[in-house]
Write a protein that holds these residues in place. Structure first.
Motif, PDB file in Angstrom:
ATOM      1  N   ASP A  56     -37.704   2.920  -6.402  1.00 32.44           N
ATOM      2  CA  ASP A  56     -39.197   2.966  -5.939  1.00 32.44           C
ATOM      3  C   ASP A  56     -39.364   2.547  -4.357  1.00 32.44           C
ATOM      4  O   ASP A  56     -40.304   2.371  -3.822  1.00 32.44           O
ATOM      5  CB  ASP A  56     -39.832   1.745  -6.919  1.00 32.44           C
ATOM      6  CG  ASP A  56     -39.489   0.262  -6.448  1.00 32.44           C
ATOM      7  OD1 ASP A  56     -38.441   0.037  -5.633  1.00 32.44           O
ATOM      8  OD2 ASP A  56     -40.063  -0.614  -6.976  1.00 32.44           O
ATOM      9  N   TYR A  57     -38.107   2.529  -3.770  1.00 32.84           N
ATOM     10  CA  TYR A  57     -38.070   2.511  -2.259  1.00 32.84           C
ATOM     11  C   TYR A  57     -38.377   1.150  -1.748  1.00 32.84           C
ATOM     12  O   TYR A  57     -38.646   0.898  -0.479  1.00 32.84           O
ATOM     13  CB  TYR A  57     -38.992   3.297  -1.502  1.00 32.84           C
ATOM     14  CG  TYR A  57     -39.144   4.772  -1.926  1.00 32.84           C
ATOM     15  CD1 TYR A  57     -37.700   5.274  -2.190  1.00 32.84           C
ATOM     16  CD2 TYR A  57     -40.144   5.696  -2.288  1.00 32.84           C
ATOM     17  CE1 TYR A  57     -37.600   6.738  -2.810  1.00 32.84           C
ATOM     18  CE2 TYR A  57     -40.059   6.824  -2.844  1.00 32.84           C
ATOM     19  CZ  TYR A  57     -38.664   7.408  -2.881  1.00 32.84           C
ATOM     20  OH  TYR A  57     -38.858   8.754  -3.444  1.00 32.84           O
ATOM     21  N   SER A  58     -38.234   0.044  -2.551  1.00 31.59           N
ATOM     22  CA  SER A  58     -38.166  -1.636  -2.128  1.00 31.59           C
ATOM     23  C   SER A  58     -36.745  -1.648  -1.841  1.00 31.59           C
ATOM     24  O   SER A  58     -35.897  -1.201  -2.497  1.00 31.59           O
ATOM     25  CB  SER A  58     -38.801  -2.328  -3.461  1.00 31.59           C
ATOM     26  OG  SER A  58     -37.777  -2.174  -4.658  1.00 31.59           O
ATOM     27  N   ILE A  59     -36.670  -2.656  -0.883  1.00 31.40           N
ATOM     28  CA  ILE A  59     -35.302  -2.989  -0.588  1.00 31.40           C
ATOM     29  C   ILE A  59     -34.667  -4.054  -1.566  1.00 31.40           C
ATOM     30  O   ILE A  59     -35.173  -4.959  -1.623  1.00 31.40           O
ATOM     31  CB  ILE A  59     -35.313  -3.915   1.040  1.00 31.40           C
ATOM     32  CG1 ILE A  59     -35.897  -2.793   1.934  1.00 31.40           C
ATOM     33  CG2 ILE A  59     -34.076  -4.276   1.410  1.00 31.40           C
ATOM     34  CD1 ILE A  59     -36.260  -3.132   3.166  1.00 31.40           C
ATOM     35  N   LEU A  60     -33.438  -3.582  -1.958  1.00 30.19           N
ATOM     36  CA  LEU A  60     -32.636  -4.350  -2.867  1.00 30.19           C
ATOM     37  C   LEU A  60     -31.717  -5.266  -2.275  1.00 30.19           C
ATOM     38  O   LEU A  60     -31.305  -6.735  -2.605  1.00 30.19           O
ATOM     39  CB  LEU A  60     -31.936  -3.582  -3.772  1.00 30.19           C
ATOM     40  CG  LEU A  60     -32.655  -2.598  -4.805  1.00 30.19           C
ATOM     41  CD1 LEU A  60     -31.688  -1.752  -5.659  1.00 30.19           C
ATOM     42  CD2 LEU A  60     -33.171  -3.863  -5.684  1.00 30.19           C
ATOM     43  N   PHE A  61     -31.022  -4.708  -1.092  1.00 29.62           N
ATOM     44  CA  PHE A  61     -30.023  -5.306  -0.281  1.00 29.62           C
ATOM     45  C   PHE A  61     -30.110  -4.748   1.122  1.00 29.62           C
ATOM     46  O   PHE A  61     -30.416  -3.812   1.531  1.00 29.62           O
ATOM     47  CB  PHE A  61     -28.727  -4.920  -0.864  1.00 29.62           C
ATOM     48  CG  PHE A  61     -27.480  -5.442  -0.207  1.00 29.62           C
ATOM     49  CD1 PHE A  61     -26.973  -6.713  -0.701  1.00 29.62           C
ATOM     50  CD2 PHE A  61     -26.733  -4.635   0.844  1.00 29.62           C
ATOM     51  CE1 PHE A  61     -25.939  -7.213  -0.041  1.00 29.62           C
ATOM     52  CE2 PHE A  61     -25.757  -5.198   1.497  1.00 29.62           C
ATOM     53  CZ  PHE A  61     -25.294  -6.370   1.075  1.00 29.62           C
ATOM     54  N   GLN A  62     -29.622  -5.945   2.073  1.00 33.60           N
ATOM     55  CA  GLN A  62     -29.308  -5.591   3.574  1.00 33.60           C
ATOM     56  C   GLN A  62     -28.214  -6.261   4.022  1.00 33.60           C
ATOM     57  O   GLN A  62     -28.239  -7.589   3.377  1.00 33.60           O
ATOM     58  CB  GLN A  62     -30.839  -5.888   4.318  1.00 33.60           C
ATOM     59  CG  GLN A  62     -31.998  -5.198   4.177  1.00 33.60           C
ATOM     60  CD  GLN A  62     -32.924  -5.599   5.084  1.00 33.60           C
ATOM     61  OE1 GLN A  62     -33.462  -6.874   4.903  1.00 33.60           O
ATOM     62  NE2 GLN A  62     -33.655  -4.779   6.016  1.00 33.60           N
ATOM     63  N   ARG A  63     -27.392  -5.738   4.822  1.00 31.19           N
ATOM     64  CA  ARG A  63     -26.203  -6.318   5.660  1.00 31.19           C
ATOM     65  C   ARG A  63     -26.167  -5.895   6.937  1.00 31.19           C
ATOM     66  O   ARG A  63     -25.803  -4.664   7.016  1.00 31.19           O
ATOM     67  CB  ARG A  63     -25.006  -6.286   4.565  1.00 31.19           C
ATOM     68  CG  ARG A  63     -24.008  -6.582   5.247  1.00 31.19           C
ATOM     69  CD  ARG A  63     -23.585  -8.213   5.257  1.00 31.19           C
ATOM     70  NE  ARG A  63     -23.089  -8.806   4.252  1.00 31.19           N
ATOM     71  CZ  ARG A  63     -22.043  -8.922   3.616  1.00 31.19           C
ATOM     72  NH1 ARG A  63     -21.230  -7.836   3.842  1.00 31.19           N
ATOM     73  NH2 ARG A  63     -21.909  -9.766   2.517  1.00 31.19           N
ATOM     74  N   GLN A  64     -26.202  -6.615   7.967  1.00 32.04           N
ATOM     75  CA  GLN A  64     -26.001  -6.235   9.459  1.00 32.04           C
ATOM     76  C   GLN A  64     -24.425  -6.632   9.652  1.00 32.04           C
ATOM     77  O   GLN A  64     -24.357  -7.626  10.161  1.00 32.04           O
ATOM     78  CB  GLN A  64     -26.923  -6.966  10.158  1.00 32.04           C
ATOM     79  CG  GLN A  64     -28.293  -6.703  10.036  1.00 32.04           C
ATOM     80  CD  GLN A  64     -29.295  -7.248  10.928  1.00 32.04           C
ATOM     81  OE1 GLN A  64     -29.071  -8.580  10.953  1.00 32.04           O
ATOM     82  NE2 GLN A  64     -30.295  -6.754  11.312  1.00 32.04           N
ATOM     83  N   SER A  65     -23.679  -5.560   9.466  1.00 29.98           N
ATOM     84  CA  SER A  65     -22.277  -5.935  10.052  1.00 29.98           C
ATOM     85  C   SER A  65     -21.405  -4.720   9.827  1.00 29.98           C
ATOM     86  O   SER A  65     -21.748  -3.867   8.870  1.00 29.98           O
ATOM     87  CB  SER A  65     -21.776  -7.169   9.392  1.00 29.98           C
ATOM     88  OG  SER A  65     -21.413  -7.135   7.981  1.00 29.98           O
ATOM     89  N   TYR A  66     -20.461  -4.515  10.104  1.00 30.26           N
ATOM     90  CA  TYR A  66     -19.219  -3.783   9.870  1.00 30.26           C
ATOM     91  C   TYR A  66     -18.758  -4.173   8.456  1.00 30.26           C
ATOM     92  O   TYR A  66     -18.488  -5.456   7.992  1.00 30.26           O
ATOM     93  CB  TYR A  66     -18.063  -3.826  10.744  1.00 30.26           C
ATOM     94  CG  TYR A  66     -16.762  -2.992  10.052  1.00 30.26           C
ATOM     95  CD1 TYR A  66     -16.670  -1.689  10.553  1.00 30.26           C
ATOM     96  CD2 TYR A  66     -15.760  -3.501   9.618  1.00 30.26           C
ATOM     97  CE1 TYR A  66     -15.727  -0.861  10.252  1.00 30.26           C
ATOM     98  CE2 TYR A  66     -14.738  -2.919   9.165  1.00 30.26           C
ATOM     99  CZ  TYR A  66     -14.695  -1.579   9.574  1.00 30.26           C
ATOM    100  OH  TYR A  66     -13.533  -0.890   9.044  1.00 30.26           O
ATOM    101  N   LEU A  67     -18.670  -3.213   7.489  1.00 33.40           N
ATOM    102  CA  LEU A  67     -18.227  -3.364   6.028  1.00 33.40           C
ATOM    103  C   LEU A  67     -17.019  -2.844   5.761  1.00 33.40           C
ATOM    104  O   LEU A  67     -16.738  -1.630   6.136  1.00 33.40           O
ATOM    105  CB  LEU A  67     -19.285  -2.892   4.976  1.00 33.40           C
ATOM    106  CG  LEU A  67     -20.560  -3.859   5.141  1.00 33.40           C
ATOM    107  CD1 LEU A  67     -21.492  -2.982   4.318  1.00 33.40           C
ATOM    108  CD2 LEU A  67     -20.225  -5.268   4.448  1.00 33.40           C
ATOM    109  N   LYS A  68     -15.937  -3.410   5.304  1.00 33.76           N
ATOM    110  CA  LYS A  68     -14.689  -2.719   4.816  1.00 33.76           C
ATOM    111  C   LYS A  68     -14.746  -2.217   3.624  1.00 33.76           C
ATOM    112  O   LYS A  68     -15.782  -2.480   2.807  1.00 33.76           O
ATOM    113  CB  LYS A  68     -13.467  -3.841   4.818  1.00 33.76           C
ATOM    114  CG  LYS A  68     -13.151  -4.352   6.086  1.00 33.76           C
ATOM    115  CD  LYS A  68     -12.079  -5.741   6.051  1.00 33.76           C
ATOM    116  CE  LYS A  68     -11.891  -6.399   7.413  1.00 33.76           C
ATOM    117  NZ  LYS A  68     -10.853  -7.301   6.927  1.00 33.76           N
TER     118      LYS A  68
END
Length: 154
Positions: free
Chosen positions: A130-142
């Motif tokens: 439904d386009y709502s934000i479930l998750f956010q992360r600001q960084s390099y991810l391995k």
């Protein structure tokens, strides 16, 4: 002769298994695809000058396990936060907003990558169908970190 045939067979199999491509979509495509088959949407927000973004593109998003997880269970968008193209998504048109003579940020990047009043690259944002934000992360991810996140969401 037999060793040569086995080596060639091994080479073909190795090439075929590593040739899986990550399916990339646009925001406009996602709206159409979601109508028929709703899935969470993974948005990788990056810039051309971000070294950590480039590292993720060339390592994390090339990993066969990541590619399989994203292709099977999500829609994936790789989004350049400095694109100047207007994007209509979720009944709203988002535009590039200049911050200087040669700099700026797209409104959609601001909407999806802002955490604690700032945008940092790279940002990974996962949207519900439904386009709502479930998750956010600001960084390099391995690779292992991204797979862990995706498995928890799915």
């Amino acid at each position: 002769m037999q060793q040569t045939v086995l080596f060639l067979l091994f080479l073909i199999l190795a090439t075929a298994s590593s040739s899986a491509q990550l399916k990339r979509h646009t925001f406009e495509e996602i709206e159409q695809l979601s109508k028929g088959k709703p899935k969470p949407i993974v948005v990788f927000i990056h810039t051309s000058w971000c070294k950590y973004c480039e590292m993720m593109e060339h390592s994390t998003f090339k990993n066969p396990a990541v590619i399989k997880e994203l292709n099977d269970n999500f829609y994936f968008i790789s989004f350049d936060a400095e694109t100047k193209k207007d994007i209509t998504f979720n009944n709203h048109t988002f535009r590039f907003k200049p911050t200087g003579t040669t700099t700026g940020i797209h409104e959609l990047a601001t909407a999806l990558a802002t955490i604690d009043n700032q945008v940092v690259y790279p940002t990974l944002t996962v949207l519900d169908p439904d386009y709502s934000i479930l998750f956010q992360r600001q960084s390099y991810l391995k690779t292992k970190d991204l797979i862990s996140i995706l498995e928890k969401i799915n």
